[in-house]
Design an enzyme around this catalytic site. Structure first.
Site, PDB file in Angstrom:
ATOM      1  N   CYS A 156       9.564  22.806   7.558  1.00  0.00           N
ATOM      2  CA  CYS A 156       8.182  22.780   8.010  1.00  0.00           C
ATOM      3  C   CYS A 156       7.337  22.204   6.885  1.00  0.00           C
ATOM      4  CB  CYS A 156       7.620  24.147   8.376  1.00  0.00           C
ATOM      5  SG  CYS A 156       8.454  24.914   9.754  1.00  0.00           S
TER       6      CYS A 156
ATOM      7  N   ARG B 201      10.414  17.172   6.523  1.00  0.00           N
ATOM      8  CA  ARG B 201      10.613  18.621   6.423  1.00  0.00           C
ATOM      9  C   ARG B 201      10.888  19.266   7.787  1.00  0.00           C
ATOM     10  NH1 ARG B 201       8.375  19.872   1.341  1.00  0.00           N
ATOM     11  NH2 ARG B 201       8.340  22.080   1.832  1.00  0.00           N
TER      12      ARG B 201
ATOM     13  N   TRP C 265      10.087  22.772  11.739  1.00  0.00           N
ATOM     14  CA  TRP C 265      11.532  22.906  11.901  1.00  0.00           C
ATOM     15  C   TRP C 265      11.721  24.338  12.386  1.00  0.00           C
ATOM     16  CZ3 TRP C 265      15.458  26.053  10.062  1.00  0.00           C
ATOM     17  CH2 TRP C 265      16.757  25.607  10.342  1.00  0.00           C
TER      18      TRP C 265
ATOM     19  N   ASN D   4       4.716  27.786   6.501  1.00  0.00           N
ATOM     20  CA  ASN D   4       6.066  27.357   6.156  1.00  0.00           C
ATOM     21  C   ASN D   4       6.768  28.548   5.527  1.00  0.00           C
ATOM     22  OD1 ASN D   4       8.386  26.009   5.263  1.00  0.00           O
ATOM     23  ND2 ASN D   4       7.412  25.383   3.357  1.00  0.00           N
ATOM     24  N   GLY D   5       7.907  28.938   6.095  1.00  0.00           N
ATOM     25  CA  GLY D   5       8.639  30.080   5.540  1.00  0.00           C
ATOM     26  C   GLY D   5       9.144  30.954   6.663  1.00  0.00           C
TER      27      GLY D   5
ATOM     28  N   GLU E 206      32.927  16.429   2.480  1.00  0.00           N
ATOM     29  CA  GLU E 206      31.695  15.667   2.686  1.00  0.00           C
ATOM     30  C   GLU E 206      31.830  14.773   3.926  1.00  0.00           C
ATOM     31  OE1 GLU E 206      28.766  15.657   1.850  1.00  0.00           O
ATOM     32  OE2 GLU E 206      27.944  13.643   2.027  1.00  0.00           O
TER      33      GLU E 206
ATOM     34  N   LYS F 268      29.381  14.942   7.077  1.00  0.00           N
ATOM     35  CA  LYS F 268      28.601  13.758   7.474  1.00  0.00           C
ATOM     36  C   LYS F 268      28.849  13.431   8.942  1.00  0.00           C
ATOM     37  CE  LYS F 268      26.496  13.096   5.026  1.00  0.00           C
ATOM     38  NZ  LYS F 268      25.818  13.408   3.803  1.00  0.00           N
TER      39      LYS F 268
ATOM     40  N   GLU G 202      27.074  16.060  11.169  1.00  0.00           N
ATOM     41  CA  GLU G 202      25.607  16.036  11.234  1.00  0.00           C
ATOM     42  C   GLU G 202      25.066  14.767  11.880  1.00  0.00           C
ATOM     43  OE1 GLU G 202      23.386  16.013   7.551  1.00  0.00           O
ATOM     44  OE2 GLU G 202      24.999  14.994   6.521  1.00  0.00           O
TER      45      GLU G 202
ATOM     46  N   HIS H 112      48.701  26.636   6.399  1.00  0.00           N
ATOM     47  CA  HIS H 112      48.362  28.066   6.424  1.00  0.00           C
ATOM     48  C   HIS H 112      47.510  28.420   7.635  1.00  0.00           C
ATOM     49  CE1 HIS H 112      50.238  28.590   2.568  1.00  0.00           C
ATOM     50  NE2 HIS H 112      49.580  27.523   2.125  1.00  0.00           N
TER      51      HIS H 112
ATOM     52  N   LYS I  25      15.187  17.225   6.178  1.00  0.00           N
ATOM     53  CA  LYS I  25      15.631  16.710   4.879  1.00  0.00           C
ATOM     54  C   LYS I  25      15.512  17.759   3.779  1.00  0.00           C
ATOM     55  CE  LYS I  25      17.006  13.223   2.335  1.00  0.00           C
ATOM     56  NZ  LYS I  25      18.417  12.853   2.544  1.00  0.00           N
TER      57      LYS I  25
HETATM   58  C1  F6R Z   1      23.733  16.580   4.256  1.00  0.00           C
HETATM   59  C2  F6R Z   1      22.566  17.001   3.529  1.00  0.00           C
HETATM   60  C3  F6R Z   1      22.411  18.442   3.244  1.00  0.00           C
HETATM   61  C4  F6R Z   1      21.832  18.643   1.841  1.00  0.00           C
HETATM   62  C5  F6R Z   1      21.563  20.135   1.594  1.00  0.00           C
HETATM   63  C6  F6R Z   1      21.060  20.402   0.191  1.00  0.00           C
HETATM   64  O1  F6R Z   1      23.731  15.201   4.445  1.00  0.00           O
HETATM   65  O2  F6R Z   1      21.721  16.219   3.190  1.00  0.00           O
HETATM   66  O3  F6R Z   1      23.616  19.146   3.392  1.00  0.00           O
HETATM   67  O4  F6R Z   1      22.737  18.156   0.909  1.00  0.00           O
HETATM   68  O5  F6R Z   1      20.633  20.594   2.518  1.00  0.00           O
HETATM   69  O6  F6R Z   1      19.859  19.758  -0.027  1.00  0.00           O
HETATM   70  P1  F6R Z   1      19.374  19.438  -1.482  1.00  0.00           P
HETATM   71  O7  F6R Z   1      20.334  18.498  -2.069  1.00  0.00           O
HETATM   72  O8  F6R Z   1      18.012  18.825  -1.293  1.00  0.00           O
HETATM   73  O9  F6R Z   1      19.320  20.736  -2.222  1.00  0.00           O
END
Ligand code: F6R
Length: 594
Positions: free
Chosen positions: A2, A27, A72, A96-97, A469, A473, A476, A492, A589
């Site tokens: 947010c 955000r 968000w 926000n929170g 990773e 990726k 998401e 396992h 983000k």
């Molecule tokens: C995945 C992605 C998230 C961030 C995670 C941590 O593509 O971007 O998994 O890596 O939310 O965010 P930061 O790096 O900003 O602490």
């Protein structure tokens, strides 16, 4: 998550608020809303993105103070009824929170006859403030009294119908900045949103309450005393990189990795470890998401180069356990945004225990950077795509450089190792560019995975973290279910997932002969093995692979090439399925809630 913004400046603020809000869209983009003062409130909300607010800002939005919000969703679905601002009896609030005791507060208010219009935790805030006002409290006091009742994290901006030229802002746990300029004052979750509207800003601290008016900003701390803070110039956010002919920012950012690595390496060249950090006896590396996988990829390199044991911790888990810390512990926090709530909470824990914190962080003005003993920067530049791409590879580089600096400071790096690592580092930008050239092949792999609608990623050592990773990726960006396992763990349990044609992406590298055996095991159960290997392993992986991508680089270089490869597979799988690559569903983000 947010984004909140508020502005008072003696002119009609609505258009500027929407502009500032657009800069906070990273955000969260579930819904957006604006409230502008008097007479009465003019309120507009839309599902989706902030720029949808522009149409419909009619003459009723002429007020000279206002607040806005991009959401968000935490409590309550991503629907219009849950969009902020929440308004009740002359009080409008953006938040926000997370208010953890919202249910209890709501029940108390309902018993007093309050009726609620949304399912959000946030809506209790204007109700509590309005109730305090009704008991005779002035705006600041009503906010202070309300904050005393809230448990959880919040940054709030409050607009009062009967004080239409002022805003009140409060913070506990969630970052928020207040700003001032010639006849103007403002609030925002991120100061870059305020470029062009105010000149200087300061971050509120926990417990602060500030009053904003055209005459300036008055901040009182938790004890109610006037607080003097350092002010810094408001600067615009770094420009988004060009799309450079690509159709999405994410794809353009994958391509921008080579340049980002060069910038990051230049920035790191000027950094030196403090004596306390150089004397570290143990490292605790804490992060979330892709940043955690960057740390996980680099852990073996750091240990090898420095000889210092390195523990890896998920921020949201680490903060909830009272882990004993040995003497000489140094914390390494890894974050693109520098404002991930769980990682920041761990930073606060470390500060309280006098553990020095190194922040591997991309956003230079972030709270994590501000509060760290040492910033060990990445210079990925701004990522417009929600998914981490160039920030991930820049983190890998920064972490290798950290391991090297630590090892050098302790005399643990031989001249031969130093020369080898420097050569490998120098080759990384070209390796990323060369890996990108394999896009046609990676695209056809993406289409196969999209068709099967699942994927398993495996690897060993640093490549196991790249596998993790890759699965993240793919999930998401394309919403395809993907799992990652250390190759040796398959038998396992997870090997039960394998059916005829299951795509298994095998990241080769260290201990390739063992990974090869694991690839054979899944193949003999019907899996389609997709090998991402270096030239040295092509001969042995070729015969067992349904698809094989021969990537450039060895050692470090191969890991960077694999990172690019899994990014491209994920982007193309998402595109094949018609997903919004830059703005995947349910994501934001910056993850500023727990
Ligand atoms: C995945 C992605 C998230 C961030 C995670 C941590 O593509 O971007 O998994 O890596 O939310 O965010 P930061 O790096 O900003 O602490």
């Amino acid at each position: 998550m947010c984004g909140i913004v508020g502005l008072v400046n003696g002119h009609a603020v609505a258009t500027d608020l929407v502009t500032a809000l657009g800069r906070l869209e990273y955000r969260g983009y579930d819904s957006a809303g604006i409230a502008v003062a008097g007479p009465g409130f003019a309120v507009r909300k839309v599902a989706g993105r902030a720029n949808g607010l522009k149409d419909g800002l009619d003459a009723s939005f002429g007020g000279q103070a206002g607040i806005a919000h991009t959401r968000w969703a935490t409590h309550g679905r991503a629907e219009m009824r849950n969009a902020h601002p929440h308004v009740y009896e002359g009080v409008a609030v953006v938040h926000n929170g997370i208010i953890e005791n919202h249910a209890e507060l709501r029940a108390g208010l309902a018993a007093d006859g309050h009726e609620f219009a949304s399912d959000t935790d946030s809506e209790v805030i204007p109700h509590l403030i309005a109730a305090a006002r009704a008991r005779g409290a002035a705006p600041m006091e009503a906010v202070r009294e309300t904050c005393g009742a809230l448990h959880g994290a919040y940054a709030i901006a409050v607009l009062f119908e009967d004080a239409p030229d002022h805003l009140v802002v409060a913070r506990q746990g969630s970052p928020v900045m207040v700003a001032r300029g010639e006849g103007a004052a403002a609030v925002a979750s991120d100061p870059t949103a305020l470029a062009g509207f105010c000149d200087e800003y300061t971050a509120l601290e926990d417990g602060d309450i500030a009053e904003l008016g055209r005459e300036g900003v008055v901040i009182r701390n938790g004890a109610g005393s006037l607080a003097n803070r350092d002010w810094q110039a408001v600067t615009a956010a770094e420009e988004a990189g060009a799309m450079a002919g690509f159709t999405t920012y994410t794809r353009a950012e994958i391509s921008a990795q080579a340049a980002a690595l060069v910038r990051t390496d230049d920035a790191l060249a000027a950094r030196v470890l403090t004596p306390q950090i150089a004397a570290a006896e143990r490292l605790v590396v804490v992060a979330c998401g892709s940043s955690l996988y960057a740390a996980s990829t680099a852990r073996a390199w750091i240990e090898e180069l420095s000889g210092v044991p390195c523990d890896l911790e998920i921020a949201s888990e680490y903060r909830t356990r009272n882990a004993p810390l040995s003497r000489g512990t140094v914390a390494l926090l890894v974050s693109q945004s520098g404002e991930t709530a769980d990682t920041l909470a761990v930073q606060t824990m470390f500060r309280a225990k006098d553990v020095p914190v190194v922040a591997v962080v991309n956003v230079a003005h972030s709270q994590m950077a501000r509060d760290a003993e040492l910033v060990w920067p990445t210079r990925a530049g701004r990522e417009m795509g929600v998914a981490a791409t160039k920030s991930f590879t820049c983190q890998l580089l920064a972490l290798v450089r950290f391991g090297l600096a630590l090892g050098m400071a302790r005399g643990a790096v031989t001249a031969e190792t130093l020369a080898r690592i420097e050569t490998e580092i120098a080759s990384l930008p070209a390796i990323c560019t060369a890996a990108e050239l394999l896009e046609p092949q990676l695209k056809s792999i993406a289409q196969r995975i999209a068709y099967e609608n699942e994927a398993l990623f495996i690897g060993r050592g640093p490549a196991a973290a790249i596998a993790a990773e890759g699965a993240l990726k793919l999930k998401e960006l394309s919403y395809i279910h993907a799992e990652a396992y250390a190759a040796g763990e398959l038998k396992h349990g997870p090997i039960a997932l394998i059916r005829e044609n299951s795509p298994v992406v095998v990241c080769g590298g260290d201990h390739a002969e063992k990974t090869l055996a694991n690839a054979e095991e899944v193949r003999s159960r019907g899996a389609a093995v997709i090998s991402l290997v270096g030239a040295a392993d092509a001969e042995r992986f070729g015969p067992i692979s349904a698809e094989m991508v021969v990537l450039p680089g060895v050692g470090l270089g191969l890991i960077f090439a694999q990172a690019v490869a899994v990014q491209l597979i994920s982007v193309h799988a998402a595109e094949a399925l018609g997903c919004d690559v830059d703005r995947p569903r349910n994501l934001a983000k910056s993850v500023t809630v727990e």
